[in-house]
Design an enzyme around this catalytic site. Sequence first.
Site, mmCIF file in Angstrom:
data_model
loop_
_atom_site.group_PDB
_atom_site.id
_atom_site.type_symbol
_atom_site.label_atom_id
_atom_site.label_comp_id
_atom_site.label_asym_id
_atom_site.label_seq_id
_atom_site.Cartn_x
_atom_site.Cartn_y
_atom_site.Cartn_z
ATOM 1 N N THR A 2 0.828 -1.207 0.000
ATOM 2 C CA THR A 2 0.000 0.000 0.000
ATOM 3 C C THR A 2 0.862 1.258 0.000
ATOM 4 O O THR A 2 0.396 2.315 -0.411
ATOM 5 C CB THR A 2 -0.905 0.030 1.253
ATOM 6 O OG1 THR A 2 -0.108 -0.337 2.378
ATOM 7 C CG2 THR A 2 -2.072 -0.931 1.137
ATOM 8 N N SER B 59 32.709 -5.264 6.141
ATOM 9 C CA SER B 59 31.529 -6.030 6.539
ATOM 10 C C SER B 59 31.994 -7.244 7.338
ATOM 11 O O SER B 59 32.641 -8.145 6.795
ATOM 12 C CB SER B 59 30.752 -6.485 5.292
ATOM 13 O OG SER B 59 29.902 -7.552 5.655
ATOM 14 N N SER C 73 13.931 -6.365 5.917
ATOM 15 C CA SER C 73 14.500 -5.057 5.557
ATOM 16 C C SER C 73 15.894 -4.802 6.103
ATOM 17 O O SER C 73 16.183 -3.742 6.668
ATOM 18 C CB SER C 73 13.575 -3.919 6.000
ATOM 19 O OG SER C 73 12.409 -3.977 5.264
ATOM 20 N N GLY D 194 12.970 -10.782 4.197
ATOM 21 C CA GLY D 194 11.909 -9.775 4.135
ATOM 22 C C GLY D 194 11.824 -8.933 5.396
ATOM 23 O O GLY D 194 10.776 -8.374 5.709
ATOM 24 N N SER E 91 18.264 -4.214 4.220
ATOM 25 C CA SER E 91 18.836 -3.143 3.388
ATOM 26 C C SER E 91 18.458 -1.763 3.926
ATOM 27 O O SER E 91 19.296 -0.865 3.983
ATOM 28 C CB SER E 91 18.447 -3.305 1.921
ATOM 29 O OG SER E 91 17.051 -3.330 1.781
ATOM 30 N N TYR F 151 7.792 -6.909 -8.218
ATOM 31 C CA TYR F 151 7.434 -5.723 -7.410
ATOM 32 C C TYR F 151 7.171 -4.536 -8.339
ATOM 33 O O TYR F 151 6.138 -3.872 -8.242
ATOM 34 C CB TYR F 151 8.600 -5.403 -6.467
ATOM 35 C CG TYR F 151 8.290 -4.327 -5.451
ATOM 36 C CD1 TYR F 151 7.810 -4.655 -4.194
ATOM 37 C CD2 TYR F 151 8.485 -2.980 -5.752
ATOM 38 C CE1 TYR F 151 7.529 -3.671 -3.254
ATOM 39 C CE2 TYR F 151 8.202 -1.991 -4.824
ATOM 40 C CZ TYR F 151 7.730 -2.346 -3.583
ATOM 41 O OH TYR F 151 7.449 -1.361 -2.652
ATOM 42 N N GLY G 97 17.429 -11.501 3.068
ATOM 43 C CA GLY G 97 16.477 -12.124 2.143
ATOM 44 C C GLY G 97 15.248 -12.687 2.835
ATOM 45 O O GLY G 97 14.430 -13.356 2.217
ATOM 46 N N ASP H 122 9.815 0.880 4.717
ATOM 47 C CA ASP H 122 10.940 0.248 5.415
ATOM 48 C C ASP H 122 11.905 1.292 5.981
ATOM 49 O O ASP H 122 12.346 1.197 7.125
ATOM 50 C CB ASP H 122 11.711 -0.688 4.467
ATOM 51 C CG ASP H 122 10.803 -1.744 3.853
ATOM 52 O OD1 ASP H 122 9.673 -1.913 4.345
ATOM 53 O OD2 ASP H 122 11.218 -2.383 2.869
HETATM 54 C C1 GLA Z 1 9.012 -4.026 0.359
HETATM 55 C C2 GLA Z 1 9.188 -2.542 0.033
HETATM 56 C C3 GLA Z 1 8.202 -1.675 0.825
HETATM 57 C C4 GLA Z 1 6.771 -2.197 0.698
HETATM 58 C C5 GLA Z 1 6.717 -3.712 0.921
HETATM 59 C C6 GLA Z 1 5.361 -4.272 0.611
HETATM 60 O O1 GLA Z 1 9.373 -4.266 1.691
HETATM 61 O O2 GLA Z 1 10.504 -2.126 0.316
HETATM 62 O O3 GLA Z 1 8.294 -0.339 0.407
HETATM 63 O O4 GLA Z 1 6.221 -1.849 -0.531
HETATM 64 O O5 GLA Z 1 7.661 -4.417 0.145
HETATM 65 O O6 GLA Z 1 4.415 -3.760 1.473
#
Ligand code: GLA
Length: 400
Positions: free
Chosen positions: A50, A82, A139, A137, A141, A235, A135, A185
């Site tokens: 969203t 790193s 975040s 999900g 990064s 995406y 990887g 994120d």
């Molecule tokens: C990734 C993107 C976010 C968001 C999600 C899905 O994490 O970096 O900006 O769009 O996917 O909600």
Amino acid sequence: MMSLVNGKNVESSAMNELSQTIYEEFLSRYGKEPILINSPGRVNLIGEHTDYNDGFVLPAAIDKMIAMAIAPNKLTKVRVFSEDMNEEEEFELDNLHKSEMHWANYIKGAISEVQQEGHIPHGFDIVFGGDIPIGAGLSSSAALEGAVLVGMEELFGFGLSRKQMAKIGQLTEHNHVGVNCGIMDQFINLHGKANKVLKLDCRSLDFELYPFEREDIRIVLCDSKVSHNLADSEYNVRRAQCEEGVEILKKYKPEIQNLRDVHMELLKAHEDEMNNVVFRRCKYVLEENQRVHDACDDLKKNNFEAFGNRMFQSHEGLSKDYEVSCEELDVLVEIAKDQPGVLGCRMMGGGFGGCTINLVEEQYVDSFSETIRKKYKEKTGKETEIYVTQISSGTKVVEQ
Ligand code: GLA
């Protein structure tokens, strides 16, 4: 607790083990005292895909993080080590060419974006490492971007606000990594608060914090261990499909900028003018935005059962209409649904792999984890990893 250290606001937090390791590595490599930064991963309770539609999200920062040590040098270059990869990269501030080491591009990209805002007077040294699974999900990064941005702000005092830093982090992804991500994120990484979820209006960037601290409920993440190869390309396709829907609807209401401005009646009235895939993508986004508002009302009433049900609905929409789930994530949700003590569950983040997020009653967490491990292996042949998380604060400088 906030206090003043060297004239700067610093949130107190004892140095954790990870920061200690990074600190010692920095001292032995560069022989000087660094500033230490902790930068967290994130979960998203509800409000998926969203953010880039100018909608609403409900993320929180978690207790998995990147620890970074940073200090100025007298050179014109940046040296970065790193700890996890055991790799070092060195580059001149005026030559930020793309690196072969993927991780280094987040740092170079952030530096390059900061250079658009202000002059970086001299080089600096960095050591970093973390425990955010890559990887999955969560975040990692955005955590790396947040750490280096707060680090540079500490060193050079550009006067960048946290909101500006979040936008710079997002531009880093767009311009240097190739993912047209939304702002969720980076925003939560820089604004998270312990025991609070953050409802973000992704258009105005106004936000509200909601308490999320029921002692008897845990946020449990189940890692599908599927790495999201498809994620980046799909995406950007989802974004384009949402924009396609908006283009059609704009003909009838020119003030519409994106799906945030679209009501369900208008969408349904013009269903026949768009292909079914585009319709379903738009419908999902409208429903998910509404779920974020409703879920926040649930929190106000301390109604975690209702909140959890919306998570199940969110998964249904992500899997069937938005089509960003995958077999393994669907299996994890199916298994979780039938377990005692599970209030809600759904895939989380961009999709095509990564984790599911589960709200589980504390007393059932052990049996839940055991069953998920066993059944996931039976059904997919894969191992899952399970993380029981705590909601923590956003990126901060660590007092030493
Ligand atoms: C990734 C993107 C976010 C968001 C999600 C899905 O994490 O970096 O900006 O769009 O996917 O909600």
